[in-house]
Design a protein around this motif. Structure first.
Motif, PDB file in Angstrom:
ATOM      1  N   ASP A   1     -11.587  12.654   0.810  1.00 35.43           N
ATOM      2  CA  ASP A   1     -11.551  11.235   1.148  1.00 35.43           C
ATOM      3  C   ASP A   1     -12.261  10.966   2.480  1.00 35.43           C
ATOM      4  OD1 ASP A   1     -10.789   8.853  -0.011  1.00 35.43           O
ATOM      5  OD2 ASP A   1      -9.086   8.600   1.351  1.00 35.43           O
TER       6      ASP A   1
ATOM      7  N   ILE B   1     -16.394  10.945   1.599  1.00 36.13           N
ATOM      8  CA  ILE B   1     -17.104  10.061   0.670  1.00 36.13           C
ATOM      9  C   ILE B   1     -17.550   8.776   1.359  1.00 36.13           C
ATOM     10  CG2 ILE B   1     -16.028  10.865  -1.429  1.00 36.13           C
ATOM     11  CD1 ILE B   1     -14.183   8.337  -1.009  1.00 36.13           C
ATOM     12  N   GLU B   2     -18.504   8.155   0.688  1.00 33.64           N
ATOM     13  CA  GLU B   2     -19.016   6.876   1.151  1.00 33.64           C
ATOM     14  C   GLU B   2     -18.120   5.767   0.604  1.00 33.64           C
ATOM     15  OE1 GLU B   2     -23.287   5.203   0.505  1.00 33.64           O
ATOM     16  OE2 GLU B   2     -23.264   7.359   0.115  1.00 33.64           O
ATOM     17  N   ARG B   3     -17.887   4.731   1.396  1.00 35.65           N
ATOM     18  CA  ARG B   3     -17.093   3.599   0.904  1.00 35.65           C
ATOM     19  C   ARG B   3     -17.944   2.350   0.966  1.00 35.65           C
ATOM     20  NH1 ARG B   3     -11.677   4.972   1.782  1.00 35.65           N
ATOM     21  NH2 ARG B   3     -11.658   7.099   2.502  1.00 35.65           N
TER      22      ARG B   3
ATOM     23  N   HIS C   1     -12.418  -3.520  -1.913  1.00 37.66           N
ATOM     24  CA  HIS C   1     -11.801  -4.734  -2.453  1.00 37.66           C
ATOM     25  C   HIS C   1     -10.837  -5.358  -1.457  1.00 37.66           C
ATOM     26  CE1 HIS C   1     -13.723  -4.047  -6.161  1.00 37.66           C
ATOM     27  NE2 HIS C   1     -13.010  -2.994  -6.509  1.00 37.66           N
ATOM     28  N   PHE C   2     -10.194  -4.538  -0.651  1.00 33.80           N
ATOM     29  CA  PHE C   2      -9.254  -5.072   0.343  1.00 33.80           C
ATOM     30  C   PHE C   2      -9.095  -4.034   1.450  1.00 33.80           C
ATOM     31  CE2 PHE C   2      -5.026  -3.015  -0.447  1.00 33.80           C
ATOM     32  CZ  PHE C   2      -5.497  -2.068  -1.328  1.00 33.80           C
TER      33      PHE C   2
ATOM     34  N   GLY D   1      -6.986  -1.839   2.246  1.00 38.95           N
ATOM     35  CA  GLY D   1      -6.537  -0.493   1.911  1.00 38.95           C
ATOM     36  C   GLY D   1      -7.677   0.418   1.511  1.00 38.95           C
ATOM     37  N   ASP D   2      -8.704  -0.176   0.914  1.00 37.62           N
ATOM     38  CA  ASP D   2      -9.819   0.639   0.434  1.00 37.62           C
ATOM     39  C   ASP D   2     -10.593   1.290   1.575  1.00 37.62           C
ATOM     40  OD1 ASP D   2      -9.368   0.408  -2.209  1.00 37.62           O
ATOM     41  OD2 ASP D   2     -10.662  -1.320  -2.509  1.00 37.62           O
TER      42      ASP D   2
ATOM     43  N   GLY E   1      -7.121   8.088   3.145  1.00 34.91           N
ATOM     44  CA  GLY E   1      -5.810   8.567   2.697  1.00 34.91           C
ATOM     45  C   GLY E   1      -4.849   7.462   2.294  1.00 34.91           C
ATOM     46  N   PHE E   2      -5.346   6.229   2.156  1.00 38.77           N
ATOM     47  CA  PHE E   2      -4.448   5.129   1.786  1.00 38.77           C
ATOM     48  C   PHE E   2      -3.764   5.399   0.457  1.00 38.77           C
ATOM     49  CE2 PHE E   2      -3.858   1.321  -0.793  1.00 38.77           C
ATOM     50  CZ  PHE E   2      -2.915   0.654  -0.028  1.00 38.77           C
ATOM     51  N   TRP E   3      -4.546   5.840  -0.522  1.00 34.47           N
ATOM     52  CA  TRP E   3      -3.969   5.995  -1.865  1.00 34.47           C
ATOM     53  C   TRP E   3      -2.976   7.147  -1.911  1.00 34.47           C
ATOM     54  CZ3 TRP E   3      -3.954   1.993  -4.693  1.00 34.47           C
ATOM     55  CH2 TRP E   3      -4.984   1.063  -4.594  1.00 34.47           C
ATOM     56  N   ALA E   4      -3.185   8.151  -1.048  1.00 33.00           N
ATOM     57  CA  ALA E   4      -2.229   9.254  -1.006  1.00 33.00           C
ATOM     58  C   ALA E   4      -0.867   8.742  -0.544  1.00 33.00           C
ATOM     59  CB  ALA E   4      -2.731  10.343  -0.070  1.00 33.00           C
TER      60      ALA E   4
ATOM     61  N   PHE F   1       0.154   5.544  -0.443  1.00 32.46           N
ATOM     62  CA  PHE F   1       0.613   4.548  -1.412  1.00 32.46           C
ATOM     63  C   PHE F   1       1.310   5.227  -2.584  1.00 32.46           C
ATOM     64  CE2 PHE F   1      -0.341   2.311  -5.406  1.00 32.46           C
ATOM     65  CZ  PHE F   1       0.185   1.066  -5.143  1.00 32.46           C
ATOM     66  N   THR F   2       0.674   6.293  -3.086  1.00 37.07           N
ATOM     67  CA  THR F   2       1.227   6.995  -4.241  1.00 37.07           C
ATOM     68  C   THR F   2       2.538   7.681  -3.904  1.00 37.07           C
ATOM     69  OG1 THR F   2      -0.991   7.412  -4.993  1.00 37.07           O
ATOM     70  CG2 THR F   2       0.743   8.727  -5.984  1.00 37.07           C
TER      71      THR F   2
END
Lengths: 88, 589
Positions: free
Chosen positions: A30, A33-35, A39-40, A42-43, A47-50, A52-53
């Protein structure tokens, strides 16, 4: 195939460490990678999704199991032993 | 003209097949040939359908049996493919009636998908409900019989709501053609139709029929049922109601509602049934968002979902067929005896969870991304959280407690070859779509400019999957399956029915006796008195009265007496019949 699975089960400890290494790997990935077009907010957090999950998952388990224990769960013949209770 | 329609319409192959099957009741090999040939023929034939066919006039209505465009095609494609997989899976089933029910069910689904007007939809809609209930009853257990009746009653109510909407709509605009309805100008009639459709899509709070009925169906029947009813409803919603905000919100709630129950349920097939609610939620949400990308995502997800959900039902169905058990607390340690079923179920499990290089990855993400592009952040996060629950309950919990976990000592054997072949085809499709998404994207109704394999999407997915695994690892003891029943909104009608029965036994029965008594003492005398008075009036009083009218009144009194049976149910029945006649007059005049 059953033998392979049996072998793996016998070495669950190794699997556990491979799994933790994988988790670390996803976080490292994470970073790299390129971002584009987030969309908001958090993106754009690493490590946001880690997070969040993890919190979502634990929260969901505690909430659903808790709700089941205090309210939803009934014995399996709940609808079969009808005629006697509740109504008469 | 008519013969053309029959030959063109793929549903007619299944109906003809269903009629032929009983003729070969003793020639099992011929039955098997029919079982395979019909779906194959249909799968091939849908490529050659004209844009419109089978338009006929009936009692002043224009019925359209065939309307084909890209939206129809993608659903026809997966329905016929699924019919083939399902037919292979149930080749070993001995009851001819089971095969007939399955074929008629598929025919209903194809007929609904192709229909261009509401009346045709309604006919095939009811065929679907009526045929599928036999797939539950063929389990031949008391629970299944009862669940089947509940299923039938709920779908009858849904059908009546749909029919009421169709009548009202006809009264409003004298047009029954089935086209897109705009959210801005939607009337009560349109909302009634939408509710009828939503019931079949199992949108809460009218979803409880699904997790009630599917786990009680036969092993092969559940494989058929998980594919057709809800996805046909998704098709009609996508056709008629894209862009309805209520669908977007209800869809997002659905995804979490379904996984929430899947986390706590114990019966493997009930977990999967609740998961249908969750997965169909993604589609309903995509339809509600209504952008080209979102509707595309809904169709792609329907396609992918039919295959992996059927694969999962086939996998746990194989366990049920071979061991007679489907409750997680009674299973465990089956990896030694049923590794093939484990292999295929895990493929279904990772596909539904959206692993990279599986079909879930390329379809589910499309809807989530569409929500993001449309700046619906809360909906997007709800859908992402549902993805976490999906992997938790179906990707990990289900295989873990059936094939690993504690050793339950349950003896299993590998399933027959036909079941394994059907699972292999479905598993192949799950991987194939993930590796080569263009195959599916080409079929979608709108031009598709979506690329699932971006570095960010892969990173996001790996984190979601990995940390869900961590969550399971931390909580595995707390997640232990318990032999319990979890209440859902079917409580209202299952307990409500008891109240109704009590009312029928006690107050209504008392009232019935009372009315009977009143009739005997009052009604009879009153009738006789009126008749006497009138006859006196006629005979004694008036010379100029028409001859014989007194006799007529006496006869009328007699007739009144036979009409007045004193049974309250007949009075209520008469009142309902009269109401129906008034309603029909209002609608049609």
């Amino acid at each position: 195939m059953a033998k392979v699975l049996g072998y793996l089960q016998a070495h669950a400890n190794v699997l556990k460490w491979i799994f933790f290494a994988f988790l670390l790997g996803t976080l490292v990935f994470d970073f790299m990678i390129e971002r584009h077009h987030a969309h908001f907010w958090g993106d754009s957090l690493i490590g946001f999704w880690a997070l969040f999950t993890l919190f979502g998952c634990l929260g969901m388990i505690v909430f659903c199991k808790g709700l089941s224990h205090v309210w939803l769960a009934q014995s399996e013949d709940f609808y079969d032993r009808e005629d006697s209770d509740n109504v008469e | 003209m008519l013969s053309n329609t029959v030959l063109l319409h793929p549903a007619s192959y299944f109906i003809i097949g269903a009629l032929l099957l009983p003729l070969f009741g003793r020639v099992k090999i011929a039955q098997k040939v029919i079982l395979l040939a019909v779906p194959l023929l249909a799968f091939w034939q849908i490529h050659y359908l004209p844009e419109s066919f089978g338009v006929c006039h009936f009692m002043g209505f224009e019925l359209t049996f065939g309307r084909v465009d890209k939206l129809t095609y993608v659903f026809l494609h997966v329905f016929t493919l699924m019919a083939l997989i399902g037919a292979i899976y149930c080749l070993h089933v001995k009851e001819t009636g089971h095969h007939i029910a399955a074929f008629l069910y598929v025919a209903g689904s194809l007929g609904t998908t192709l229909a261009g007007d509401y009346l045709t939809i309604f006919i095939f809609w009811e065929l679907m409900a009526f045929a599928s209930v036999f797939l539950i009853w063929y389990r031949k257990k008391k629970r299944s019989i009862e669940a089947g009746y509940r299923y039938l009653l709920v779908h009858t109510v849904g059908g009546l709501i749909l029919l009421a909407g169709i009548f009202l709509r006809y009264q409003n605009c004298h047009d029954l053609s089935f086209t897109r309805i705009m959210a801005e100008g939607a009337t009560t009639a349109d909302y009634l139709i939408m509710i009828g459709f939503m019931l079949n899509a199992a949108v809460p709070p009218i979803h409880a029929w699904l997790p009630d009925a599917y786990p009680e169906a036969t092993v092969a029947g559940a494989v058929f049922m998980c594919a057709f009813t809800t996805k046909t409803a998704v098709y009609v919603l996508a056709r008629g109601f894209p862009g309805f905000e209520s669908l977007a919100i209800l869809g997002a709630i659905m995804t979490l509602y379904g996984v929430g129950y899947a986390v706590i349920e114990n019966d493997a097939r009930r977990i999967l049934a609740y998961h249908i609610v969750s997965q169909v939620g993604y589609m309903v949400c995509g339809i509600g968002i209504g952008t080209a990308m979102a509707v595309n995502g809904a169709c792609a997800h329907a396609y992918a979902h039919i295959l992996y959900k059927a694969l999962l039902f086939m996998g746990v169905g194989a366990v049920l067929e071979m061991t007679g058990k489907s409750k997680l607390n009674e299973l465990g340690g089956l990896y030694k005896t049923m590794p093939v079923a484990l292999f295929f179920t895990v493929i279904g499990g990772i596909a539904i969870s959206g692993f990279p290089f599986t079909s879930g990855f390329i379809s589910k993400s499309m809807i989530i991304a569409a929500a993001g592009v449309d700046h619906r952040i809360i909906i997007m996060l709800m859908l992402s959280l549902a993805a976490v629950g999906t992997f938790l309950s179906v990707g990990i919990k289900l295989p873990y407690f059936i094939w690993f976990g504690k050793d339950s000592g349950v003896e299993g054997r590998e399933a027959p070859w036909n079941m394994n072949l059907a699972m292999a085809i479905a598993a192949f499709m799950c991987i194939f779509l993930g590796v080569y998404p263009e195959y599916l994207y080409k079929m979608l109704p709108f031009a598709c400019d979506y690329h699932p394999y971006t570095a960010y999407h892969i990173s996001e997915t790996l984190q979601i999957l990995g940390f869900t695994g961590l969550g399971f690892y931390l909580m595995v003891n707390y997640l232990h399956p318990e032999p319990k029943l979890n209440l859902d909104v079917d409580w209202f009608y299952r307990k409500g029915a008891l109240v109704f029965m009590w009312c029928a036994r006690k107050p209504v029965s008392i009232a019935n006796d009372w009315v009977g008594e009143v009739y005997r003492t009052v009604g009879m005398r009153f009738t006789m008195l009126v008749a006497k008075a009138l006859s006196w009036f006629d005979w004694e009083g008036i010379d100029w009265a028409v001859d014989g009218s007194a006799k007529g009144v006496v006869k009328g009194g007699d007739r009144m007496r036979t009409l007045q049976t004193g049974k309250i149910q007949q009075y209520i029945g008469g009142a309902v019949a009269a109401l129906m006649i008034v309603l029909l007059v209002v609608v049609f005049l």
